[in-house]
Design a protein around this motif. Sequence first.
Motif, short mmCIF file in Angstrom:
data_model
loop_
_atom_site.label_atom_id
_atom_site.label_comp_id
_atom_site.label_asym_id
_atom_site.label_seq_id
_atom_site.Cartn_x
_atom_site.Cartn_y
_atom_site.Cartn_z
N SER A 273 -8.03 0.75 3.70
CA SER A 273 -7.08 1.49 4.44
C SER A 273 -5.57 0.97 3.97
N ARG B 270 -5.36 9.81 8.21
CA ARG B 270 -4.44 8.79 8.79
C ARG B 270 -5.40 7.78 9.59
N ARG C 180 -2.72 2.76 2.18
CA ARG C 180 -1.62 3.03 2.97
C ARG C 180 -0.20 2.55 2.07
N GLN D 78 0.48 5.35 0.22
CA GLN D 78 1.02 6.36 0.81
C GLN D 78 2.46 6.12 1.28
#
Length: 723
Positions: free
Chosen positions: A234, A253, A238, A241
């Motif tokens: 994650s 998310r 991220r 992202q």
Amino acid sequence: MSDHYVKAKVQLEQMKSSGEDAEKEPGSGAEDGEEEMPAEASPPASVSPILPSNSTTTAGRNASKTSVTSRNRSKSRGRVAKDDKNTCCKQDPDIALHGSKVAANAGRILNRIGHDHTLQIKGTGKILQGKTESNGNVGPNHQIKDVKGVKEDGNKVATKRKPVTVDTSKAKTSLEALKLSIKQLKWKEFPLGRRTACDIYWHGVSFHDNDNIVSGQVNKFPGMIEMLRKINLSRAVRTMQELFPEEYNFYPRSWILPEEFQQFSTQIRMVKENDSTLKPTFIVKPDGGSQGDGIYLIRDPNDLRLMGGASPGGKQAVVQEYIHKPLLIDKLKFDIRLYVLVKSLNPLEIYIAKEGLSRFCTEPYQEPCQKNLSHVFMHLTNYSLNVQSGNFVHSDSLSTGSKRTFSSVLYRLASKGVDIKKVWSDIISLVIKTVIALVPELRVHYQADIPPGKPGPSCFQILGFDILLMKNLKPVLLEVNANPSMRIEHEQEVAPGVFEYVPSPVDEEVKVGVIRDTLRLMDPAHRKLLAHPGGVSEPQEEILVDAASPERGGEEGGLLPSLCLKQVFPKYTKQFNYLRLVERITTLFLRFLGVKGNMRLGPTGFRTFIRNCKLSNSNFSMASVDILYIDITRRWSGMLPDSREAGMGLQAFVEAFFYLAQRRFKSLALREQVLSLLELCEAQLEPPGGPGEERRSLSCTRAPPAGGGRTHHQTQPPASLTP
Ligand code: ADP
């Protein structure tokens, strides 16, 4: 994933007075869940299966049974298989029908694929009660033939090629599929290891299964297990992202617990305040968990408090937006397991298996509501959970039952008019982007474990990508498994109360092909061929659908089926290289880290980085540099409690880099800020008159460096991959 969260995040950020780094949270080998089923698997305590209210079927009766010794399994099998037959021709309401021409075309394409995979290994009684007797039905034609060698003087001589040697002593549950593969290739297996070196070492769990390897190739990368734990994955996504929000919107998310509980709660409150009709659902997954263990669904952040997921000392987990509109087939939720070979990190080489598995839930899907949140057989697609449902159907064929081939699902979709080329193209894009997100940390692990210049093996690894298709056919990444199960048998009740391991045709079809073709690609002779300029195969234009692939392995080419693994990188370098910004930051990090086997940068190394890149000036003194180092390093070490080494890890360095970029290039967007700082640093570090300078004087474009890629002009998202 959805705009609501973006808005809430922006609002939250605006409310923050400090405005600096508040969002960046700094920061873990069991086999996965398609996965190895533990002897006494049971559903997570927190999500006990609940009987469907209207069910009077075997499914209903058995839904609450979780024991592997469920007696109704074989009975229910016949029934559901029949259901499957009955429904296969019906119009699926979840898929739009776009006309029969597309379907007919896709059908033809898939037929070709089917024919391409004709190395069927009939599993008749190969595995019984855990004992094995390989029937490896590869005909005599599959023997490796004598090959022509070339003498130094250029004269061709006939030399007999020594078979490739494989150490299988640590292969664990992959052993059966691996044995079959080695047999098909006519290679030499060393089941107990070997005193002298082998060409290939097959590990069941991690790179470190055997720490005494100094040459050859190992099928695991150091650090992969850690990188693919839910929290680390994650975090890696991220970071991407932040730089490329649109490109990386295929990952739901996510928030890291317990440290981001407050942000999670605040953002959800805002989302709901902005739109009171929204009733989002979230899925909580323990870090390091697998097979659906410990997973539960919630609808309100406060539920986390009740479940203990919010307490500061609580277990680490990821709470994630729940995809509530998945694509359904026969009213069932399903996911896709795709096998991806990372053949090399630097240069990056990625292959995707053309065939995968689809794992089906065993209770008809309904959108989440308070009443059905705990229905695991409805919401979780894990094989290890659903196999315990009375509704689970062990597949006799490749296109029916609770575990099917992915191509059979595609075939089904194509027959309903779905543009499956687009689906594949999106999946390929998702895979490449995900690997690009993982590579930076992996390179740090690699350098620490196999420092350049020291003897050591090279690595490759098969990963298991779990992907969900949304109702609108957009693929979503659920997780990546470092140790996807390569078992090709499953436990089955052959007589009342008698359980045996029986071959699973679906698993064999898919997994033996993946292992065999991975071996073919890692064949030392094949690699040498590719290293030779003339040996590099031309990139191909087709994705998946090119049945007549010329990618045939080494000398046995033409006798084995064409490869079931398709190269996607560097094939699509042009479309994706612009995403490799963090990797370029990693190259800087590694440069200042040195090659002593450590993974953390000390204060001196950080200072040297600043000095050599000329980043310090009257506005940013060396004293400020030290404060920045201490500040970021301390915060990250607090968030990575198990870290033994002191100093600045890669994630902390990336954060510091982002900070420096934002400071220096205030007016730009983050991506451009980072790019500008990278170019500045790289230019400073190039020796005067070095290749960069030469290139600049000749033209404005720069060639991509090894492992990085400086195609900075190409900051546009790629056009979709057209097969
Ligand atoms: P595990 O490693 O324990 O299998 P996963 O992340 O694969 O954990 O999740 C288990 C299952 O839960 C998946 O196979 C999928 O069916 C479901 N799932 C996971 N994440 C989501 C999500 N964000 N939205 C919808 N379903 C999900």
